[in-house]
Structures are given as structure tokens and as C-alpha cells.
Design an enzyme around this catalytic site. Sequence first.
Site, PDB file in Angstrom:
ATOM      1  N   CYS A 388       0.828  -1.236   0.000  1.00  0.00           N
ATOM      2  CA  CYS A 388       0.000   0.000   0.000  1.00  0.00           C
ATOM      3  C   CYS A 388       0.843   1.259   0.000  1.00  0.00           C
ATOM      4  CB  CYS A 388      -0.979  -0.026   1.159  1.00  0.00           C
ATOM      5  SG  CYS A 388      -0.208   0.077   2.799  1.00  0.00           S
ATOM      6  N   HIS A 436      -2.982   1.363   6.686  1.00  0.00           N
ATOM      7  CA  HIS A 436      -3.210   1.293   5.246  1.00  0.00           C
ATOM      8  C   HIS A 436      -3.353   2.697   4.684  1.00  0.00           C
ATOM      9  CE1 HIS A 436      -4.208  -0.875   1.587  1.00  0.00           C
ATOM     10  NE2 HIS A 436      -5.225  -0.026   1.393  1.00  0.00           N
ATOM     11  N   HIS A 448      -5.907   2.009  -4.577  1.00  0.00           N
ATOM     12  CA  HIS A 448      -4.928   1.568  -3.579  1.00  0.00           C
ATOM     13  C   HIS A 448      -4.477   0.148  -3.920  1.00  0.00           C
ATOM     14  CE1 HIS A 448      -7.746  -1.091  -1.079  1.00  0.00           C
ATOM     15  NE2 HIS A 448      -8.419  -0.740  -2.152  1.00  0.00           N
TER      16      HIS A 448
END
Length: 476
Positions: A388, A436, A448
Site C-alpha cells: 500500500c 493502510h 490503492h
Amino acid sequence: MNFEKVKSIKEAVLHKGQMFIPLVCVSSFFLVGYAAMDKEAPVIADDYVVLNYGDKFDVSMVNIADNRTSYDDLLITCDTSTLRESVVGSSYVTVEAIDEYNNTASKVVEVRVEDHVAPNFELVADSKDTRLEDGKMIINLNSSNTITDHIKAIDNADGDVTAFVEVDGTLDTANLDPQTITLSVSDSSGNVNKKTFDIQVKDIEAPVINLLQGDAVTTDFGNGFHISDFATVSDNSGEEIEISLSNDIDTSKEETQSVTLTAVDSAGNKTEKELKVGVGDISAPIINASDIEIEKGDALDIRSQISVIDNKDGDLTAEATIEGSVDTENAGDYAITISAKDAAGNEATKTINVKVSAFSGGATTSIGMSLVGSPYVFGATGPSAFDCSGFTSYVFAQAGISIGRTTFSQYAGGTPVSDLQPGDLVFFNTYTSLGHVGIYLGGGMMVHSGNESTGVEVTSMGNSYWSSTYAGAVRY
């Protein structure tokens, strides 16, 4: 005394003496004896005389008589220095009468000035609200409800006595039904005038046309002519007024044109006014330009993003002057001034702001979207696989922006925001705090690198998982 008559008598006697000298003494004796025969003075009979106000005093109004001399042969004089014939009341004169034998009488006579004329009711002069028609008083609709604003009382001696008028009845100038009002007034001498007036309220006033800029105006070439820009119309009735123009104004011709404005109210009262309208190019070009925002390093062509239109000369965009400069390699705000002048010399100026942003969400979102489908690999930073934070650091680097490698450093290096815009970094508390990160696309969506099963994907931040773990956003 009739001195001419006395003179003639004496001359006749002298003449007689010249003819008959022996009788001179006798004649003189006769004359002396004759004069001695009248020693009675004239009689001024009146103690006073009455003079109606407004009349002029004359001494002949005083009764004077003599036992021998006729009235016409009396010498009558009158001292009027204390006479006040223009004022009601008493004043005095001194009358003197002398007969042919020089017998004199003098007397102070009272002159009594009396007023026997009652005040008269008259319409207020030059009033636009009041008139007489067939014996009725016509009063204008919605004018004053005070009757003495329409009628005044004038007395021959006291002048304007309107303030002393007594009114029986109420005037209602909004009521079109027949009305009657009785007025009564008296003067200082007690003379009374009482009169009942039949009244009819009518709309007798024409509309009022107010020319806002006078009777000679200028209107713009090529634009529509609107009479409301140059005139207003009002009416006492408060009802709708019919307004018309004698002809149209052709604004495609640069010349002076005439038009007559006519206003007619519901009662048919009409007003007309003529307006001279000169058509000319009097308006400046219109500059259509808005503030501009670009990314650092982007090309900028300001002229392509503006337009300049003139009512007569058309598109002047190419002739517009652009002043100021923009350094597209350095973020900041830059003022740009745009000027334009038409053939008639009318000039317009407008200043806009050009914002050069160090970071544009457009670049990061487009780069991020180009990587959709790339696999998720823990610790990978691209170019073919990402975790991420490796995904976000790679995308920002491609956009020319250096950010940290981890979610913590990326969050710490940006500016926290609550009004999300495309290109903002969005963070989530997943398995750990700030566990995240993704790139906001707008509309509640983000791109993402999710996990091994999804890789780089577009997903909604509104689903239950992401909405429940949302931690905040930053902007670079």
C-alpha cells in the site's frame, strides 16, 4: 366760498360807482349794509357718515347747507389726514364750509367704515386636483382628503379666512360615489357664508412620465433599446398604465432617432413625451476570463483560456493585451491583467489569478489509475508490484513529489485536511494504527494496493470496512 362770484359782484359795484360819482358813498353804505344782513354760518348737519368697506370717502357725503349760499357756491374743504377708509371701524375728518359772506363753519365728522359682505368660497388657484363641471366640484382621485386644500374662503376685508372654515361632512377622495359637504365661515364683522357643495371624485390627473436622463439620451450600438432604462411612469390611481412607443429604435444605425412615449391610465388621461435617442458604441468589450489553476511544470496559454467580445467589433481576443508573467516551474499565485479596447476607444480591464500548484491531484490520480491490476507484494515499491505505501510513494514520485516510504511518514509529511480532493492521501487503522493508505479519486472512491487477492484496485471508501477504519487524510 365761490371767490369768482364774489369778485364779479365787487367789480359790478365799482363799475357802478364810476358811472354815478355822486352815489359812491351811498353805494358803499348799501354794500356794507347788505353784507351785514347775512351773519349766519353754513350748517354741517352730520355727526357721522357710513362708508361701505372698499368704497372711497368723498366730502359730498356730508350734509352741508347755508341760509343764503347754495351748496355749489360754498367753499368746502376737508382734512383727511387721519382718515382710515381701508380699515373697518371709525376714523375722523375735519370739514370746513365758508359761504359767500365769509361765514365759516368747521366740524369733526366720524367716518364709520362698515363691512356687510360675507366671505366668498373659491377653488384653490392653479390646483391640478380641483375643478368645476356643471355646477359640481370635481376632486382628483386619491388627492388630499382635507376639503380646505381644494376650497379657500376669501373675505373682502379680512383676506384669507380659510383657517376659520367649519366643515360639516367628511371628504373621501378614494370614494367615487357622489358626496356633499357643507362649509360655513364668518368674517370679523360677523358676516356669514354657508354653502353646500356637491362633490364628485374622479381621476382627472394624467400619468407622470419622468425622463431619468433628460429628453436626449444615448443608447448602445447593437443592444436592445429598453424604455425602462430611460423613463419611469407613475399615476395617482395606482392602477396599471398603458405605455406605448411611437416607433422602434434601430440600434444597428449610429444616428439620432426620435421616439414618443405615451402613457394612458385607466380613466383615459394621457401624457406624451418625446425622447431623442442617439445610437453609438458606448460599451467596452466584455472580457470573459476566470482564475486558472495549473500544476507545476504544466504548459500555460492564457489567451486560449479567455475570450474578448465587443458589441460592435466582435471577437477581439487576438487583439487583447495580456500583462504579467507566470513561472510554471515555481508554485505560487500570479496576477495577470487582460486589457482590450474597441475601435470607438472603449476599454475594459480584468485581472485574474493564476495558481501554480506544487501538487495536483490530477497527476497522481491518473498515474495511480494507470497501475490498476498490478499485483500486491508486501514490501514492494514498484514498478510492477506494490504494497500500500509502496504504491503511493511510487505514484507520487512519478508525479515529481517526494513523500515518505511508510504510512506513518507519509501521514506526518502532509497537511491534514477534512475537505477531500482528488489526489489526497487517505489513511485507515486496519491491523494497526495507520495500517493502510490509498489515493482519493473523488466521489468517495480511492485507488490503492489492497492485498494479494485484489492487487491495485479502485474501491469505495463508503463500504463498511473502509468507513469503519477511516483515520484521516493529508495533502501535499
